[in-house]
Design a protein around this motif. Structure first.
Motif, short mmCIF file in Angstrom:
data_model
loop_
_atom_site.label_atom_id
_atom_site.label_comp_id
_atom_site.label_asym_id
_atom_site.label_seq_id
_atom_site.Cartn_x
_atom_site.Cartn_y
_atom_site.Cartn_z
N TRP A 22 -7.53 -83.09 -82.23
CA TRP A 22 -6.12 -83.43 -82.44
C TRP A 22 -5.46 -82.28 -83.19
O TRP A 22 -5.85 -81.93 -84.30
CB TRP A 22 -5.99 -84.71 -83.26
CG TRP A 22 -6.32 -85.96 -82.50
CD1 TRP A 22 -6.68 -86.06 -81.20
CD2 TRP A 22 -6.31 -87.29 -83.03
NE1 TRP A 22 -6.90 -87.39 -80.86
CE2 TRP A 22 -6.68 -88.16 -81.97
CE3 TRP A 22 -6.03 -87.83 -84.28
CZ2 TRP A 22 -6.77 -89.55 -82.14
CZ3 TRP A 22 -6.13 -89.21 -84.46
CH2 TRP A 22 -6.49 -90.05 -83.40
N TYR A 24 -2.30 -81.38 -85.03
CA TYR A 24 -1.06 -81.87 -85.65
C TYR A 24 -0.13 -80.69 -85.92
O TYR A 24 -0.46 -79.78 -86.67
CB TYR A 24 -1.37 -82.58 -86.96
CG TYR A 24 -1.95 -83.96 -86.83
CD1 TYR A 24 -1.14 -85.07 -86.64
CD2 TYR A 24 -3.33 -84.16 -86.92
CE1 TYR A 24 -1.68 -86.35 -86.54
CE2 TYR A 24 -3.87 -85.43 -86.82
CZ TYR A 24 -3.04 -86.52 -86.63
OH TYR A 24 -3.58 -87.79 -86.53
N GLN A 55 -0.36 -83.78 -81.65
CA GLN A 55 0.08 -84.90 -82.47
C GLN A 55 1.26 -84.46 -83.34
O GLN A 55 1.46 -83.27 -83.57
CB GLN A 55 -1.06 -85.42 -83.36
CG GLN A 55 -2.32 -85.83 -82.61
CD GLN A 55 -2.15 -87.11 -81.80
OE1 GLN A 55 -1.10 -87.74 -81.81
NE2 GLN A 55 -3.20 -87.50 -81.10
N TYR A 64 -3.22 -90.34 -89.00
CA TYR A 64 -4.63 -90.08 -89.25
C TYR A 64 -5.27 -91.24 -90.01
O TYR A 64 -6.41 -91.64 -89.73
CB TYR A 64 -4.79 -88.77 -90.02
CG TYR A 64 -6.19 -88.24 -90.07
CD1 TYR A 64 -6.71 -87.52 -88.99
CD2 TYR A 64 -7.01 -88.43 -91.18
CE1 TYR A 64 -8.01 -87.02 -89.02
CE2 TYR A 64 -8.30 -87.94 -91.22
CZ TYR A 64 -8.79 -87.23 -90.14
OH TYR A 64 -10.08 -86.74 -90.17
N LEU A 73 -10.97 -91.96 -84.96
CA LEU A 73 -10.72 -90.55 -85.26
C LEU A 73 -11.33 -89.66 -84.19
O LEU A 73 -12.38 -89.97 -83.62
CB LEU A 73 -11.31 -90.18 -86.62
CG LEU A 73 -10.57 -90.67 -87.86
CD1 LEU A 73 -11.36 -90.32 -89.11
CD2 LEU A 73 -9.17 -90.06 -87.95
N PRO A 74 -10.70 -88.50 -83.93
CA PRO A 74 -11.28 -87.54 -82.98
C PRO A 74 -12.44 -86.80 -83.64
O PRO A 74 -12.68 -86.93 -84.85
CB PRO A 74 -10.12 -86.60 -82.70
CG PRO A 74 -9.38 -86.57 -84.01
CD PRO A 74 -9.47 -87.99 -84.55
N ALA A 77 -9.81 -82.42 -86.13
CA ALA A 77 -8.36 -82.55 -86.26
C ALA A 77 -7.85 -81.48 -87.22
O ALA A 77 -8.51 -81.14 -88.20
CB ALA A 77 -7.97 -83.93 -86.76
N ARG A 78 -6.67 -80.96 -86.91
CA ARG A 78 -5.98 -80.09 -87.86
C ARG A 78 -5.05 -80.95 -88.68
O ARG A 78 -4.09 -81.52 -88.16
CB ARG A 78 -5.19 -79.00 -87.14
CG ARG A 78 -4.44 -78.09 -88.13
CD ARG A 78 -3.90 -76.84 -87.49
NE ARG A 78 -2.69 -77.09 -86.70
CZ ARG A 78 -2.05 -76.12 -86.05
NH1 ARG A 78 -2.53 -74.88 -86.06
NH2 ARG A 78 -0.97 -76.39 -85.35
N ILE A 79 -5.33 -81.06 -89.97
CA ILE A 79 -4.55 -81.92 -90.87
C ILE A 79 -4.10 -81.09 -92.08
O ILE A 79 -4.43 -79.92 -92.21
CB ILE A 79 -5.36 -83.14 -91.33
CG1 ILE A 79 -6.60 -82.71 -92.13
CG2 ILE A 79 -5.75 -84.01 -90.15
CD1 ILE A 79 -7.37 -83.86 -92.76
N SER A 312 -14.75 -85.30 -88.01
CA SER A 312 -14.94 -86.71 -88.32
C SER A 312 -16.40 -87.00 -88.65
O SER A 312 -17.31 -86.54 -87.94
CB SER A 312 -14.49 -87.57 -87.14
OG SER A 312 -14.89 -88.91 -87.32
#
Length: 353
Positions: A22, A24, A55, A64, A73-74, A77-79, A312
């Motif tokens: 994901w 973001y 996202q 998230y 959750l994938p 993810a870039r958070i 994750s």
């Protein structure tokens, strides 16, 4: 790139390992770059298929969090980097990357400060991705219309910034209301507002917390001085756009593009982002003005922030996700960030060398 092996016959039976990623947010160039590198990785690794899903950054925490609670959750993810405490150290939803055998070797590639920002209590919860600093972005067209030359930003101060903002605030049609303002603040987003105050405070020697993070220092002299400066610019000079208490990022960007504000404090992706609504816009990127008198015990500097890529803890394909994560944040990908248009700064030491 891939250095691990599936059990004999597993690939033939089940096909490539799928890694859901994901992404973001990000400027258009940044998103396009990530998509290109996902395609490149998939072409070079027949036993892994990375699936990128865009996202919305504006709802990254809520989105998230909902996925974490729902168990959806994938793999990656870039958070936003501050989330690693809630979702990683405290929540247990993020896999510590130091669990992988070759982590020390990979970690050594990164700029130490960026890497340590991904750590809590000795555990590393992600890899740095498109870190940012906050400079002043200025609109040359607004300066030219007001007849104000480009500032000498090599040693300008808060008072210089205030004076130039006054010169840039102009009522061209004589109706008593300025047609352009010197400065704009996205006061409708409290986090965004703090992000645009803190760099000026840090550049004046102020700090946010004490060394062990047990005491707030936001009522100390440097913070009070900056608040007084902004209050005077707003209420005395009238040089700050009236949306000071309500504007979000989009409002300020639109006003900047429309030529009604001259300056803002923004991130490196701002020029590329503003060009999505004003193609070909020229942007001056200026150093932050320094406090006229350095206050406090802090070292003079600016605010750095970043997004990070996390894994994750519930991922079913951690080895495959690890291989893509190294590829996606590694030296070859990172070299793209010598071009500021890609919306961030490099994170690998070799890129700076």
């Amino acid at each position: 790139v891939a250095s691990f092996a599936f059990a004999a016959g597993a690939q033939e039976a089940s096909g490539p390992a799928t890694v859901d990623f994901w992404l973001y947010g990000g400027a258009a160039e940044n998103i396009a770059l990530n998509k290109a590198w996902v395609d490149k990785f998939n072409e070079e690794n027949s036993d892994i298929e990375v699936v990128l899903t865009e996202q919305d950054w504006n709802t990254v925490f809520e989105h998230y969090q909902t996925a974490a609670m729902a168990g959806t959750l994938p793999d990656l993810a870039r958070i936003h980097s501050p989330f690693i405490n809630a979702f990683g150290a405290q929540g247990g939803f993020i896999e510590p990357l130091n669990n992988f055998a070759d982590f020390p070797e990979v970690k050594s590639l990164f700029v130490e400060g960026f890497m340590e920002a991904c750590a809590i209590d000795g555990q590393y919860w992600g890899f740095p991705d498109t870190p940012i600093l906050f400079p002043v972005v200025a609109n040359p067209e607004v300066f030219a219309k007001a007849g104000v030359p480009k500032p000498d930003d090599s040693n300008w101060t808060w008072n210089d910034f205030r004076e130039i903002s006054k010169q840039l605030t102009q009522d061209f049609d004589g109706d008593g209301t300025p047609d352009q303002y010197g400065y704009a603040i996205m006061g409708g987003d409290l986090g965004g507002t703090a992000y645009r105050m803190a760099p000026l405070v840090f550049n004046g020697g102020g700090e946010a917390f004490n060394a062990d993070m047990t005491e707030s220092l936001m009522a100390t002299e440097a913070w009070v001085d900056l608040l007084q400066l902004l209050t005077d610019m707003n209420l005395v000079d009238g040089s700050i756009d009236p949306g000071i208490l309500t504007d979000g990022f989009g409002d300020v960007m639109n006003k900047w593009a429309a030529g009604t504000v001259a300056m803002d404090i923004e991130w490196p992706g701002f020029p590329a982002t503003v060009r999505t609504i004003k193609p070909g816009a020229e942007v001056w990127t200026l150093q932050l003005p320094k406090a006229d008198t350095i206050k406090g015990a802090g070292s003079v500097g600016t605010l750095s922030d970043m997004s990070i890529v996390v894994m994750s803890a519930a991922s079913k394909n951690k080895d495959a996700a690890w291989e893509f994560l190294k590829f996606k944040t590694g030296p070859a990908f990172d070299a793209n960030f010598t071009d500021a248009a890609n919306g961030g700064l490099p994170v690998i030491k070799a890129t700076y060398d």
